[in-house]
Design a protein around this motif. Sequence first.
Motif, PDB file in Angstrom:
ATOM      1  N   ARG A   9      89.407  57.120  40.273  1.00  0.00           N
ATOM      2  CA  ARG A   9      88.867  56.370  41.404  1.00  0.00           C
ATOM      3  C   ARG A   9      88.691  54.892  41.036  1.00  0.00           C
ATOM      4  O   ARG A   9      89.041  54.004  41.816  1.00  0.00           O
ATOM      5  CB  ARG A   9      87.533  56.997  41.833  1.00  0.00           C
ATOM      6  N   GLU A  10      88.171  54.620  39.853  1.00  0.00           N
ATOM      7  CA  GLU A  10      87.967  53.235  39.415  1.00  0.00           C
ATOM      8  C   GLU A  10      89.287  52.467  39.358  1.00  0.00           C
ATOM      9  O   GLU A  10      89.352  51.298  39.779  1.00  0.00           O
ATOM     10  CB  GLU A  10      87.298  53.216  38.044  1.00  0.00           C
ATOM     11  N   MET A  11      90.309  53.107  38.863  1.00  0.00           N
ATOM     12  CA  MET A  11      91.597  52.416  38.732  1.00  0.00           C
ATOM     13  C   MET A  11      92.234  52.172  40.092  1.00  0.00           C
ATOM     14  O   MET A  11      92.854  51.126  40.329  1.00  0.00           O
ATOM     15  CB  MET A  11      92.538  53.212  37.837  1.00  0.00           C
ATOM     16  N   LEU A  12      92.102  53.108  41.012  1.00  0.00           N
ATOM     17  CA  LEU A  12      92.680  52.925  42.347  1.00  0.00           C
ATOM     18  C   LEU A  12      91.921  51.873  43.155  1.00  0.00           C
ATOM     19  O   LEU A  12      92.526  51.112  43.921  1.00  0.00           O
ATOM     20  CB  LEU A  12      92.699  54.255  43.091  1.00  0.00           C
ATOM     21  N   LEU A  36      92.091  64.450  41.886  1.00  0.00           N
ATOM     22  CA  LEU A  36      92.960  64.276  43.051  1.00  0.00           C
ATOM     23  C   LEU A  36      92.245  64.601  44.350  1.00  0.00           C
ATOM     24  O   LEU A  36      92.523  63.983  45.393  1.00  0.00           O
ATOM     25  CB  LEU A  36      94.198  65.161  42.914  1.00  0.00           C
ATOM     26  N   GLU A  37      91.331  65.553  44.317  1.00  0.00           N
ATOM     27  CA  GLU A  37      90.616  65.896  45.550  1.00  0.00           C
ATOM     28  C   GLU A  37      89.894  64.673  46.106  1.00  0.00           C
ATOM     29  O   GLU A  37      89.807  64.472  47.318  1.00  0.00           O
ATOM     30  CB  GLU A  37      89.627  67.032  45.283  1.00  0.00           C
ATOM     31  N   ASP A  38      89.411  63.830  45.206  1.00  0.00           N
ATOM     32  CA  ASP A  38      88.707  62.622  45.619  1.00  0.00           C
ATOM     33  C   ASP A  38      89.652  61.453  45.879  1.00  0.00           C
ATOM     34  O   ASP A  38      89.345  60.590  46.712  1.00  0.00           O
ATOM     35  CB  ASP A  38      87.699  62.238  44.522  1.00  0.00           C
ATOM     36  N   CYS A  39      90.811  61.439  45.209  1.00  0.00           N
ATOM     37  CA  CYS A  39      91.607  60.210  45.142  1.00  0.00           C
ATOM     38  C   CYS A  39      93.000  60.282  45.750  1.00  0.00           C
ATOM     39  O   CYS A  39      93.661  59.246  45.899  1.00  0.00           O
ATOM     40  CB  CYS A  39      91.764  59.781  43.677  1.00  0.00           C
ATOM     41  N   LEU A  40      93.491  61.470  46.079  1.00  0.00           N
ATOM     42  CA  LEU A  40      94.876  61.582  46.511  1.00  0.00           C
ATOM     43  C   LEU A  40      95.148  60.767  47.766  1.00  0.00           C
ATOM     44  O   LEU A  40      96.167  60.058  47.860  1.00  0.00           O
ATOM     45  CB  LEU A  40      95.229  63.056  46.737  1.00  0.00           C
ATOM     46  N   GLY A  41      94.254  60.819  48.747  1.00  0.00           N
ATOM     47  CA  GLY A  41      94.455  60.050  49.975  1.00  0.00           C
ATOM     48  C   GLY A  41      94.486  58.553  49.698  1.00  0.00           C
ATOM     49  O   GLY A  41      95.317  57.821  50.264  1.00  0.00           O
ATOM     50  N   ALA A  81     109.147  61.418  44.726  1.00  0.00           N
ATOM     51  CA  ALA A  81     107.865  62.063  44.448  1.00  0.00           C
ATOM     52  C   ALA A  81     106.706  61.076  44.527  1.00  0.00           C
ATOM     53  O   ALA A  81     106.800  59.946  44.057  1.00  0.00           O
ATOM     54  CB  ALA A  81     107.896  62.716  43.071  1.00  0.00           C
ATOM     55  N   ASP A  82     105.616  61.511  45.124  1.00  0.00           N
ATOM     56  CA  ASP A  82     104.355  60.768  45.130  1.00  0.00           C
ATOM     57  C   ASP A  82     103.486  61.153  43.938  1.00  0.00           C
ATOM     58  O   ASP A  82     102.671  60.355  43.470  1.00  0.00           O
ATOM     59  CB  ASP A  82     103.561  61.059  46.409  1.00  0.00           C
ATOM     60  N   VAL A  83     103.648  62.389  43.493  1.00  0.00           N
ATOM     61  CA  VAL A  83     102.914  62.905  42.337  1.00  0.00           C
ATOM     62  C   VAL A  83     103.908  63.652  41.456  1.00  0.00           C
ATOM     63  O   VAL A  83     104.666  64.500  41.951  1.00  0.00           O
ATOM     64  CB  VAL A  83     101.773  63.858  42.753  1.00  0.00           C
ATOM     65  N   VAL A  84     103.911  63.331  40.160  1.00  0.00           N
ATOM     66  CA  VAL A  84     104.741  64.047  39.194  1.00  0.00           C
ATOM     67  C   VAL A  84     103.823  64.604  38.121  1.00  0.00           C
ATOM     68  O   VAL A  84     103.048  63.865  37.500  1.00  0.00           O
ATOM     69  CB  VAL A  84     105.791  63.124  38.531  1.00  0.00           C
ATOM     70  N   VAL A  85     103.894  65.917  37.913  1.00  0.00           N
ATOM     71  CA  VAL A  85     103.137  66.540  36.835  1.00  0.00           C
ATOM     72  C   VAL A  85     104.123  67.152  35.851  1.00  0.00           C
ATOM     73  O   VAL A  85     105.168  67.675  36.238  1.00  0.00           O
ATOM     74  CB  VAL A  85     102.138  67.590  37.347  1.00  0.00           C
ATOM     75  N   THR A  86     103.788  67.059  34.579  1.00  0.00           N
ATOM     76  CA  THR A  86     104.686  67.548  33.535  1.00  0.00           C
ATOM     77  C   THR A  86     103.943  68.499  32.616  1.00  0.00           C
ATOM     78  O   THR A  86     102.721  68.600  32.639  1.00  0.00           O
ATOM     79  CB  THR A  86     105.231  66.392  32.684  1.00  0.00           C
ATOM     80  N   GLY A  87     104.738  69.174  31.792  1.00  0.00           N
ATOM     81  CA  GLY A  87     104.189  69.913  30.675  1.00  0.00           C
ATOM     82  C   GLY A  87     104.086  68.982  29.484  1.00  0.00           C
ATOM     83  O   GLY A  87     103.713  67.812  29.604  1.00  0.00           O
ATOM     84  N   ARG A  88     104.483  69.467  28.308  1.00  0.00           N
ATOM     85  CA  ARG A  88     104.319  68.687  27.077  1.00  0.00           C
ATOM     86  C   ARG A  88     105.433  67.650  26.955  1.00  0.00           C
ATOM     87  O   ARG A  88     106.514  67.933  26.447  1.00  0.00           O
ATOM     88  CB  ARG A  88     104.327  69.624  25.875  1.00  0.00           C
TER      89      ARG A  88
END
Length: 588
Positions: free
Chosen positions: A23-26, A67-72, A163-170
């Motif tokens: 949140r602080e960074m956004l 993300l629940e707080d910041c995705l929008g 993509a708006d969100v990218v999640v990765t493994g290792r």
Amino acid sequence: MTTAAVRIGNCSGFYGDRIGAMREMLDGGELDYLTGDYLAELTMLILARDRARNPDLGYAKTFLRQLEDCLGTALDKGVTIVANAGGLNPAALAGAVRALAERLGLAVNVAHVEGDDLLARADELGFPGPAGKSGATRGMAPLLSANAYLGAWGIVDCLASGADVVVTGRVTDASVTVGPAAAHFGWAATDYDALAGAVAAGHIIECGAQATGGNYPFFTEIPDLNHPGFPIAEISADGSSVITKHPGTGGLVSTDTVSAQLLYEIGGARYPNPDVTLRMDSVSLSQDGPDRVRVSGVRGEAPPPTLKVSLNSIGGFRNATSFVLTGLDIEAKAALVRSQLESHLPVRPAELVWTLARTDHPDADTEETASALLHCVVRDPDPAVVGRQFSSAAVELALASYPGFTSTAPPGDGQVYGVFTPGYVDAALVPHISVHADGTRVAIAPAAQTLTVEPVAAPPLPEPPQEGAAVRVPLGRIAGARSGDKGGSANVGVWVRAGASDATGNRSDDQYAWLAHTLTVDKVRELLPETAGLPVTRHLLPNLRAVNFVIDGILGQGVAYQARFDPQAKGLGEWLRSRHIEIPERLL
């Protein structure tokens, strides 16, 4: 090709970092991308145990809370989020993000990167195998996780798909920064200098507030360390960058805070990543204004042909107790209780380690400062040996041992401990898959050009400093240090600060000359006796006015093994800085 610098921020340096940082960074200023590093060697073990209890888990759950707080907000501001929070289950996290977006009424394009999980192929690839396979027959503990460190090109492909969100493994820690930069500028796989520059920037910001004054040796100079801001890398088309933070946030970005982070958890002059090998000895830093440090001159080489693999297994069971020894005859008291406990154990554990910490002071004015601590750590494959049997033997001494017998806490049941083992695998044998929001799967080819990582010849030593009167003071009077863990090894990077000058010229150059000539491997072993008998390698980094030491085996079998009271070697550098050494007066 886009030429404007891309602003890539970081909001997480580990699983458990400041929950409000996203949140602080956004809210704090302009960003193009926001990244998060949630994974470490110990984290993979934690996530593996989560997944063992519930196959739908194995990812960093705090990422979803953020993300629940910041995705929008991220969508409104056009900030793309890239994080390795997927851990051992990036597909499940991607699905959870989509479910969250649907619940929030948001249209979000979510993609993920997978292929790093090699657990099912451990036997085929020659790693210690799962129970019932070759690992078990060799007497090795069953593996809980086996993950290769992937590079950035899967992230690049996901971003190219919208993509708006990218999640990765290792993936490597720096890859979540390299991917957005490479996608933004359209770099090719052979743009090694640019890629290496992004690796340097990613390495600097990957640990969050460590680049803005956190864990910094000269911490008293940092303004508002109560709440330091998180770092931002402004990366240019040639790979050079400026490290900064949002205006008005706490902490500091200086050549020294950046130097400290550059030296964190590195080896020699070559810093290999899956996409490029960064020549750490090419990095130059310069102050570019308040809270702005320019990173330039970075050179890169082809990546290595192999990928590092993080292997985590259950090592057995561990227990510990600490006896408090107060007042006189500390050594005799320690010898007595040690002899008593060992003779009372019905079965000697596979490992039994004693450590006496002489925290006592003579003629102390408090009981605590009159006391020493005798630690006993036991490990064994049998939980009963380190649990009930060990605990009972320790407690039964309470009225039959040294005067003043007490302990910090009674020992309980044995606890499971993990073992980390590094492995390596041919990159061509590891699938690297980007999975788009519509389910399209794209295979990412391994690097076509590779170069085996070889040690770099040591640079010539600077001219020795002029001799003169010296005074015995702590090394930290002129040097900073940053230390950290890499499996069972640790590194300690030591540097002198730029910019100091006196009537004879640039004092920092003289300080570095003294450091390079004085702080040898033998001197480190002398100053840090716990390194005696361990392999220690020294690397000179003149551009950073630094000397880096890699100490093999000091952490046993990794963080979870807890071979020493500082299992991640975070304080090792500060111990070194506290040791007294003869330093020329004119350098002080």
